[in-house]
Enzyme design. Structure first.
Site, mmCIF file in Angstrom:
data_model
loop_
_atom_site.group_PDB
_atom_site.id
_atom_site.type_symbol
_atom_site.label_atom_id
_atom_site.label_comp_id
_atom_site.label_asym_id
_atom_site.label_seq_id
_atom_site.Cartn_x
_atom_site.Cartn_y
_atom_site.Cartn_z
ATOM 1 N N LYS A 109 20.457 -20.401 -17.206
ATOM 2 C CA LYS A 109 19.182 -21.001 -16.764
ATOM 3 C C LYS A 109 19.274 -21.621 -15.385
ATOM 4 C CE LYS A 109 18.480 -24.154 -19.859
ATOM 5 N NZ LYS A 109 19.571 -24.088 -20.801
ATOM 6 N N ARG B 58 12.590 -29.664 -24.299
ATOM 7 C CA ARG B 58 13.638 -29.363 -25.272
ATOM 8 C C ARG B 58 13.209 -29.710 -26.686
ATOM 9 N NH1 ARG B 58 17.932 -29.997 -21.141
ATOM 10 N NH2 ARG B 58 19.970 -29.423 -21.959
ATOM 11 N N ARG C 122 32.472 -23.548 -16.605
ATOM 12 C CA ARG C 122 31.494 -23.876 -15.566
ATOM 13 C C ARG C 122 31.985 -24.953 -14.589
ATOM 14 N NH1 ARG C 122 25.492 -25.150 -17.346
ATOM 15 N NH2 ARG C 122 26.384 -26.878 -18.512
ATOM 16 N N ARG D 59 31.351 -30.695 -15.458
ATOM 17 C CA ARG D 59 30.495 -31.727 -16.061
ATOM 18 C C ARG D 59 31.198 -32.396 -17.235
ATOM 19 N NH1 ARG D 59 24.632 -29.063 -16.797
ATOM 20 N NH2 ARG D 59 24.941 -30.138 -18.754
ATOM 21 N N ARG E 217 25.843 -29.435 -28.356
ATOM 22 C CA ARG E 217 24.647 -29.058 -27.594
ATOM 23 C C ARG E 217 24.072 -27.732 -28.089
ATOM 24 N NH1 ARG E 217 27.799 -29.082 -22.670
ATOM 25 N NH2 ARG E 217 26.085 -28.319 -21.426
HETATM 26 P P1 AMP Z 1 21.338 -29.902 -18.778
HETATM 27 O O1 AMP Z 1 21.872 -30.108 -17.399
HETATM 28 O O2 AMP Z 1 19.932 -29.345 -18.782
HETATM 29 O O3 AMP Z 1 22.261 -29.124 -19.687
HETATM 30 O O4 AMP Z 1 21.199 -31.363 -19.419
HETATM 31 C C1 AMP Z 1 22.351 -32.190 -19.586
HETATM 32 C C2 AMP Z 1 22.053 -33.303 -20.572
HETATM 33 O O5 AMP Z 1 20.964 -34.113 -20.090
HETATM 34 C C3 AMP Z 1 21.598 -32.861 -21.962
HETATM 35 O O6 AMP Z 1 22.681 -32.528 -22.812
HETATM 36 C C4 AMP Z 1 20.854 -34.107 -22.426
HETATM 37 O O7 AMP Z 1 21.746 -35.149 -22.761
HETATM 38 C C5 AMP Z 1 20.135 -34.543 -21.158
HETATM 39 N N1 AMP Z 1 18.803 -33.871 -21.016
HETATM 40 C C6 AMP Z 1 18.392 -33.035 -20.010
HETATM 41 N N2 AMP Z 1 17.129 -32.622 -20.204
HETATM 42 C C7 AMP Z 1 16.722 -33.196 -21.352
HETATM 43 C C8 AMP Z 1 15.521 -33.131 -22.112
HETATM 44 N N3 AMP Z 1 14.489 -32.370 -21.732
HETATM 45 N N4 AMP Z 1 15.442 -33.890 -23.251
HETATM 46 C C9 AMP Z 1 16.475 -34.657 -23.652
HETATM 47 N N5 AMP Z 1 17.641 -34.737 -23.004
HETATM 48 C C10 AMP Z 1 17.778 -34.026 -21.859
#
Ligand code: AMP
Length: 222
Positions: free
Chosen positions: A15, A90, A128, A161, A172
Site C-alpha cells: 500500500k 481501518r 521492510r 519500524r 497486525r
Molecule cells: P501503518 O503505517 O499504516 O501500518 O500504521 C502503523 C500503526 O499506526 C498501526 O499499526 C496503528 O497502530 C496505527 N494506525 C495507523 N492508521 C490507523 C488507523 N486508521 N486506525 C487505528 N490505528 C492506526
C-alpha cells in the site's frame, strides 16, 4: 470530481509504495495515518506516549484520535483536489466518518484493495526498511537499497519500524482480518470497491491501478 483514493490491503501488500507512486503521478497529497501518528508519537506529552505504546504493540489507535487527525488533515487546502489515503479507514466507524467527510467536501471515494496471498506478507514486512527523511520504502529481501542501510534517493539512513517485529506483525495481520477486511464488503455494497492483483513488481501493480482508474474516468466521461 475531486477524488479520495483509499488504498486498502493487509500490511505488507505494498500500500505505502503504491500510495507514493499515485501521489506523484496524480499530483495529490499523500495522507498516511501511520506516518502522522508516528510523528505524533515522537512527543513525550501524554498523547504521544499513548500512541507510541499502541503502535509498538501493533494495536489500533482509537477511532476518536483518528477522527480528529483525519478531519484536521483533510480539511487543509492541499486536499481540495482530492488525496491519496493510506492506512485509513481501518474500522467501520472510521469508514462511516470518511463517508461523511467526503460528503461535506464533495469528494468521491474510490477504494483500491491490493490483494496478495498471505505467505508473501510476512517476508515483505519482516524485511521492510524506510527512509527516515523522504519515506521511500525498501526491502532487505526484495528491494534492497544500492548501498546497505542507505536511501538511494537522498543518502539518508534507513530504519526498521518498531512494529515490524514478528509478534507485532502477527498481531497486525490478525487485526486486519478482524477489523479491516470486513470494510471490503461495506465498500463493495456502496459500489466503491476496486480489487487489484498485488503480486509482481511495484511498477506492474502500479500499472494495474492506473488502468483501473483510467477506465473509471472514461466511464464517467461517457
Ligand atoms: P501503518 O503505517 O499504516 O501500518 O500504521 C502503523 C500503526 O499506526 C498501526 O499499526 C496503528 O497502530 C496505527 N494506525 C495507523 N492508521 C490507523 C488507523 N486508521 N486506525 C487505528 N490505528 C492506526
Amino acid at each position: 470530481m475531486p477524488e479520495i483514493i483509499v488504498l486498502m490491503g493487509p500490511q505488507g501488500a505494498g500500500k505505502g509504495t503504491q500510495a507514493h507512486l499515485l501521489a506523484e503521478r496524480f499530483n495529490l497529497p499523500l495522507v498516511a495515518t501511520g506516518d502522522i501518528l508516528r510523528e505524533m508519537a515522537l512527543s513525550d506529552a501524554p498523547l504521544g506516549l499513548q500512541i507510541r505504546a499502541v503502535q509498538a504493540a501493533g494495536q489500533l489507535v482509537s477511532d476518536d484520535i483518528l477522527a480528529e487527525v483525519v478531519k484536521t488533515r483533510l480539511s487543509r487546502s492541499d486536499c481540495e483536489a482530492g488525496c491519496i489515503l493510506d492506512g485509513f479507514p481501518r474500522t467501520l466507524p472510521q469508514a462511516k466518518l470518511l463517508e461523511s467527510i467526503a460528503g461535506d467536501l464533495g469528494h468521491r471515494i474510490t477504494v483500491m484493495s491490493i490483494e496478495l496471498p498471505r505467505e508473501f506478507l510476512f517476508k515483505r514486512l519482516a524485511g521492510r526498511q524506510t527512509c527516515g527523511v523522504c519515506g521511500a520504502i525498501y526491502n532487505e529481501y526484495f528491494k534492497p537499497g544500492k548501498k546497505e542501510g542507505v536511501c538511494d534517493v537522498d543518502g539518508q539512513a534507513l530504519f526498521t519500524r518498531s512494529d515490524d517485529n514478528e509478534e507485532s506483525i502477527a498481531q497486525r495481520l490478525s487485526l486486519y482480518d478482524e477489523k479491516t477486511r470486513p470494510l471490503l464488503d461495506y465498500y463493495a455494497s456502496l459500489g466503491r470497491l476496486q480489487r487489484v492483483d498485488g503480486t509482481g513488481a511495484p511498477d506492474e501493480v502500479f500499472g494495474r491501478i492506473v488502468k483501473i482508474l483510467g477506465k473509471q474516468t472514461a466511464s464517467d466521461a461517457s
